[in-house]
Enzyme design. Structure first.
Site, mmCIF file in Angstrom:
data_model
loop_
_atom_site.group_PDB
_atom_site.id
_atom_site.type_symbol
_atom_site.label_atom_id
_atom_site.label_comp_id
_atom_site.label_asym_id
_atom_site.label_seq_id
_atom_site.Cartn_x
_atom_site.Cartn_y
_atom_site.Cartn_z
ATOM 1 N N HIS B 68 0.834 -1.216 0.000
ATOM 2 C CA HIS B 68 0.000 0.000 0.000
ATOM 3 C C HIS B 68 0.861 1.255 0.000
ATOM 4 O O HIS B 68 1.178 1.816 1.049
ATOM 5 C CB HIS B 68 -0.914 -0.013 1.237
ATOM 6 C CG HIS B 68 -2.048 0.951 1.135
ATOM 7 N ND1 HIS B 68 -3.262 0.739 1.753
ATOM 8 C CD2 HIS B 68 -2.177 2.137 0.491
ATOM 9 C CE1 HIS B 68 -4.073 1.741 1.492
ATOM 10 N NE2 HIS B 68 -3.434 2.611 0.737
ATOM 11 N N HIS B 70 1.683 5.136 -2.206
ATOM 12 C CA HIS B 70 1.284 6.125 -3.207
ATOM 13 C C HIS B 70 2.562 6.745 -3.773
ATOM 14 O O HIS B 70 3.288 7.416 -3.047
ATOM 15 C CB HIS B 70 0.397 7.194 -2.564
ATOM 16 C CG HIS B 70 -0.878 6.632 -2.013
ATOM 17 N ND1 HIS B 70 -2.018 6.498 -2.769
ATOM 18 C CD2 HIS B 70 -1.186 6.135 -0.785
ATOM 19 C CE1 HIS B 70 -2.973 5.954 -2.025
ATOM 20 N NE2 HIS B 70 -2.491 5.725 -0.817
ATOM 21 N N LEU B 71 2.814 6.482 -5.045
ATOM 22 C CA LEU B 71 4.052 6.979 -5.655
ATOM 23 C C LEU B 71 3.840 8.304 -6.383
ATOM 24 O O LEU B 71 4.804 8.936 -6.809
ATOM 25 C CB LEU B 71 4.630 5.927 -6.618
ATOM 26 C CG LEU B 71 5.079 4.621 -5.955
ATOM 27 C CD1 LEU B 71 5.577 3.624 -6.999
ATOM 28 C CD2 LEU B 71 6.169 4.866 -4.914
ATOM 29 N N ARG B 72 2.585 8.701 -6.533
ATOM 30 C CA ARG B 72 2.226 10.031 -7.081
ATOM 31 C C ARG B 72 2.686 10.272 -8.511
ATOM 32 O O ARG B 72 2.751 11.412 -8.952
ATOM 33 C CB ARG B 72 2.789 11.157 -6.192
ATOM 34 C CG ARG B 72 2.459 11.060 -4.719
ATOM 35 C CD ARG B 72 1.010 11.270 -4.438
ATOM 36 N NE ARG B 72 0.751 11.374 -2.977
ATOM 37 C CZ ARG B 72 -0.351 10.935 -2.397
ATOM 38 N NH1 ARG B 72 -1.299 10.339 -3.098
ATOM 39 N NH2 ARG B 72 -0.531 11.088 -1.094
ATOM 40 N N ASN B 102 -4.528 5.864 -7.461
ATOM 41 C CA ASN B 102 -5.120 7.216 -7.419
ATOM 42 C C ASN B 102 -4.093 8.278 -7.819
ATOM 43 O O ASN B 102 -3.860 9.252 -7.120
ATOM 44 C CB ASN B 102 -5.702 7.521 -6.035
ATOM 45 C CG ASN B 102 -4.667 7.491 -4.934
ATOM 46 O OD1 ASN B 102 -3.643 6.843 -5.060
ATOM 47 N ND2 ASN B 102 -4.928 8.211 -3.856
ATOM 48 N N HIS B 187 -10.497 0.355 0.342
ATOM 49 C CA HIS B 187 -10.367 1.399 1.367
ATOM 50 C C HIS B 187 -11.773 1.583 1.921
ATOM 51 O O HIS B 187 -12.633 2.136 1.251
ATOM 52 C CB HIS B 187 -9.842 2.670 0.694
ATOM 53 C CG HIS B 187 -9.982 3.929 1.506
ATOM 54 N ND1 HIS B 187 -8.906 4.686 1.881
ATOM 55 C CD2 HIS B 187 -11.073 4.574 1.993
ATOM 56 C CE1 HIS B 187 -9.321 5.738 2.568
ATOM 57 N NE2 HIS B 187 -10.639 5.700 2.647
ATOM 58 N N ASP B 313 0.675 2.509 3.759
ATOM 59 C CA ASP B 313 -0.133 3.606 3.202
ATOM 60 C C ASP B 313 0.729 4.873 3.071
ATOM 61 O O ASP B 313 0.290 5.979 3.395
ATOM 62 C CB ASP B 313 -1.379 3.892 4.051
ATOM 63 C CG ASP B 313 -2.370 4.800 3.323
ATOM 64 O OD1 ASP B 313 -2.148 5.119 2.137
ATOM 65 O OD2 ASP B 313 -3.368 5.190 3.949
ATOM 66 N N HIS B 317 2.972 14.129 0.910
ATOM 67 C CA HIS B 317 2.396 15.444 0.609
ATOM 68 C C HIS B 317 3.460 16.502 0.858
ATOM 69 O O HIS B 317 4.293 16.362 1.759
ATOM 70 C CB HIS B 317 1.181 15.735 1.499
ATOM 71 C CG HIS B 317 0.006 14.846 1.232
ATOM 72 N ND1 HIS B 317 -0.695 14.882 0.060
ATOM 73 C CD2 HIS B 317 -0.585 13.891 2.001
ATOM 74 C CE1 HIS B 317 -1.669 13.985 0.106
ATOM 75 N NE2 HIS B 317 -1.621 13.361 1.269
ATOM 76 N N PHE B 331 -5.029 14.347 3.809
ATOM 77 C CA PHE B 331 -4.811 13.184 4.667
ATOM 78 C C PHE B 331 -3.516 12.479 4.266
ATOM 79 O O PHE B 331 -3.188 12.429 3.080
ATOM 80 C CB PHE B 331 -5.949 12.182 4.498
ATOM 81 C CG PHE B 331 -7.285 12.644 5.000
ATOM 82 C CD1 PHE B 331 -7.592 12.557 6.344
ATOM 83 C CD2 PHE B 331 -8.242 13.145 4.132
ATOM 84 C CE1 PHE B 331 -8.833 12.957 6.811
ATOM 85 C CE2 PHE B 331 -9.489 13.549 4.588
ATOM 86 C CZ PHE B 331 -9.784 13.452 5.938
#
Lengths: 317, 437
Positions: B68, B70-72, B102, B187, B313, B317, B331
């Protein structure tokens, strides 16, 4: 000797009873000042107070503005409608600009809980929280307790009923802290949807039976039903709310004859309180407004490092 | 899978305590790899070794897998990209990461996946597995092309962050994904019940006046998913389970034979909503930090096997995005570079869980969930993805040393115990604490 040690006034939660009493004591002095013909002292001469109101407010903004002027400060007002917030400037950038302008005080009203603490941590000058979301509204609680003290001579042992929309109320939270620290018995009353049981953990009683609580209350504190914040899920209608939690003359008959009726304003006449009761003999609602001015002068004075306010008050005629 | 090429030659990881939960092994021995694959070391002469890594005093584990992250990329290279995110993974001891879909735009087409795989081939420091969306554009309205996504190489689908609210669509997605053998990761969040929520609904949200995101909003969807999994006989994996009720629902469903699994994060296992009291947005994540009672239930769930997977997760940011009013902040926190230390400190040193139990949830269990036969274990034929860990190493988190582009961590300055010291992917050392810091 002053017990006040804070750069900012962000919350009542982080004050102790002696600090609250010190604000009250200073407010008594300044209340004398505002009753005079010349209602001004030089305590903050040369200082700049920025009123940064990012959420609409009339009475709190005017009260702070007048308080600062009575203390001879220069006052700058920044409203959300005219400020660069509309252009997407972040709170942090606004704060940095205020810092660069060398303001001495920033009075902040903001819709986000924690906004006052956010800028207080980032600014060298004093920050006064004039309401941050549903978190706190410390000067309201200071003026409320000042008013009760003035009218009843004490707070300890009194039974204070706070009724209505508790969940979304910053006033309720600040009053809960102030009243419990000063020894009052606080009872919250409202529909289960606007008053979850978890409030008990703040050291207060929780009730959903307005008629049962009213006769025992020394102070009846009504909160504004925040139409704009209700999402039509919290209660079915204003009518039903009034039938359960509205203060009416019939209900008032069963209250203690000397029970104080308080409200932070603005009032929804005919909702949380009927018009005649709001203007009636038990109501101290306008007294709260007057006291708000004295309390805000006291807060600015103490934050400025002021001691023995009576000397300032006497020094001017 | 996309990532670095396998090493040539013979690698010997010598004298470490090999903990290979898939094979029930916990013994001091050498691990040998040839051409980037594990072999039975008995038949390989010491003299034939090209590279020897001294692992004496260290734990030698199958390379950690984080299901889980997020590599953006594409979309937000200012927060993270495949190169920086996978370097962060390597630095945290992870040899494989599973990227959530996402991105901007969302990964809901075969061409998007192909593009990402190409980028990962060129730039990734560790293996990257991709997921696709459940619904087109993560809008929760129309089913994404699940079979095309699978052919393009996704290992699972998820609308992470945008939980499908429509039970009919979710039912059909379960049925269709079941047909093609594609795992569903969810999720779990009911958006009506959590509307506006910025933190756990409870004592602290009440005190702080912040809108609450209640446990029931998570449990409602976990319950729905359990029922759908039972109804459709397909597997569902509940991402970042955070509540005692959620653990109970999964446990009870498993007892009925429902194909459901759960995942927990380092932050939900160690921090509570009390951490929000200074409005520090590095404690704002979705789902939010819960209570001490929930942590207790999560640890019980780890112990009894209800929660099978540990994942970070990892949600980078920018600091300017986080340095705003609490309600306005996005978040999420980064997690790859702190996970092992946090998990070992909390679960092993504090809760006394055996290392094998923790490592199982970071290696073979994620590999099984996603059907990765060559990952998550050290048996002959497996990819030579190996993490060397010093479980007793004490260290202080310094976010300025992060390989991640983002520094939104709640653990800056924290003292942790347990750290990866070497990360080996396909027989190649991609990160070495002594060398790379």
């Amino acid at each position: 000797m002053s017990v006040w040690r804070h750069k900012d006034l962000v919350s009542i939660q982080h004050l102790d009873a002696d600090e609250i009493r010190e604000v009250h004591a200073a407010a008594r002095t300044f209340k004398d000042v505002i009753r005079r013909e010349i209602k001004k002292v030089p305590a903050l001469r040369g200082k700049t107070v920025v009123n940064l109101f990012v959420e609409p407010s009339t009475r709190t903004r005017i009260s702070f503005e007048l308080a600062a002027k009575r203390m001879s400060a220069d006052v700058v007002a920044v409203h959300s409608e005219t400020s660069s917030f509309r252009k997407g400037e972040t709170l942090k950038d606004t704060v940095r600009n205020l810092e660069a302008l060398k303001a001495d005080f920033v009075v902040l009203r903001h819709k986000a809980a924690g906004a006052a603490q956010f800028i207080a941590e980032r600014l060298g000058c004093s920050v006064v929280n004039a309401g941050d979301g549903a978190h706190e509204h410390p000067t309201q609680a200071l003026l409320d307790t000042f008013t009760i003290l003035e009218k009843r001579g004490r707070i300890e042992g009194l039974r204070v009923l706070i009724a209505g929309d508790i969940l979304f109320s910053r006033v309720a939270r600040s009053d809960i802290w102030a009243l419990t620290k000063l020894g009052a018995k606080v009872v919250l009353c409202g529909p289960t949807t606007l008053l979850p049981d978890v409030f008990r953990d703040l050291g207060v009683e929780v009730s959903h039976d307005f008629d049962r609580e009213l006769p025992r209350a020394d102070v009846i504190y009504l909160l504004r039903v925040q139409h704009e914040r209700q999402q039509h899920m919290m209660f079915p209608s204003i009518g039903e709310f009034v039938s359960l939690f509205g203060l009416t003359p019939e209900r008032m008959e069963r209250c203690k004859p000397d029970a104080l009726i308080m409200h932070p304003g603005p009032i929804n006449r005919g909702v949380e309180i009927t018009s005649e009761l709001a203007d009636g003999p038990n109501s101290v609602i306008l007294e709260q407004v007057t006291n708000g001015l004295a309390v805000r002068m006291a807060v600015l004075y103490l934050l400025n490092g002021g001691q023995a306010p009576e000397t300032v008050a006497e020094g001017i005629a | 899978m996309s990532g670095p090429k396998h090493a040539q030659g013979v690698l010997r990881v010598r004298g470490g305590l090999v903990i290979d939960p898939a094979n029930g092994a916990e013994e001091v021995r050498d691990v040998v790899a040839i051409g980037g694959r594990i072999v039975d070391g008995a038949g390989v002469a010491m003299a034939a070794t090209d590279e020897v890594i001294d692992a004496r005093g260290l734990v030698v584990a199958p390379g950690l897998i984080d299901v889980h992250v997020h590599l953006r990329e594409p979309g937000r290279p200012d927060k993270e990209d495949i190169a920086s995110g996978t370097r962060a993974a390597a630095r945290g001891g992870f040899t494989s990461v599973v990227a959530m879909p996402n991105t901007t735009p969302p990964a809901d087409s075969a061409s998007a996946i192909a593009w990402m795989r190409q980028r990962a081939e060129e730039r990734a420091a560790v293996n990257v597995f991709f997921t696709g969306c459940i619904s087109q554009g993560q809008k929760g309205e129309l089913m994404a092309p699940l079979a095309s996504l699978k052919r393009a190489g996704v290992v699972a689908v998820s609308d992470d962050g945008q939980c499908v609210q429509n039970a009919e669509l979710m039912r059909r997605a379960f049925e269709y994904a079941g047909m093609i053998g594609l795992p569903i990761l969810d999720h779990c969040q009911d958006f009506n019940l959590s509307a506006g929520g910025a933190m756990n609904e409870g004592y602290w949200s009440t005190l702080l006046g912040l809108p609450g995101w209640p446990a029931i909003a998570e449990e409602m969807i976990i319950s729905r998913d359990a029922l759908l999994a039972e109804f459709t006989s397909h597997h569902v994996h509940c991402q970042h389970v955070t509540t005692a009720g959620g653990v109970r629902i999964i446990r009870e469903a498993k007892q009925r034979g429902v194909r459901i699994s759960g995942e927990a994060t380092p932050h939900h296992l160690t921090l509570t909503d009390a951490a929000v009291q200074d409005f520090d947005t590095n404690f704002k994540m979705n789902p939010p930090l819960r209570t001490a009672r929930d942590i207790e239930a999560l640890v019980e769930g780890l112990e009894d096997g209800t929660i099978e997977i540990l994942a970070t997760d990892h949600a980078p940011h920018c600091s300017y995005e986080k340095e705003v009013e609490f309600e306005a902040a996005p978040f999420g926190i980064v997690g790859l570079e702190t996970a092992l230390g946090v998990l070992f400190q909390a679960l092993h040193h504090h809760h006394k869980l055996p290392l094998a139990k923790i490592l199982r949830k970071l290696t073979i269990n994620p590999a099984k969930l996603l059907g990765l036969a060559d990952k998550g274990h050290l048996g002959p034929g497996a990819d030579a993805d190996i993490t060397l860990i010093d479980p007793g190493m004490e260290w202080v988190v310094d976010r300025s040393t992060f390989a991640s582009k983002s520094h939104n961590t709640p653990w800056h300055g924290a003292h942790l115990k347990g750290r990866a010291v070497k990360t080996i992917v396909g027989g190649r050392v991609v990160w070495d604490l002594a060398r790379d810091g």
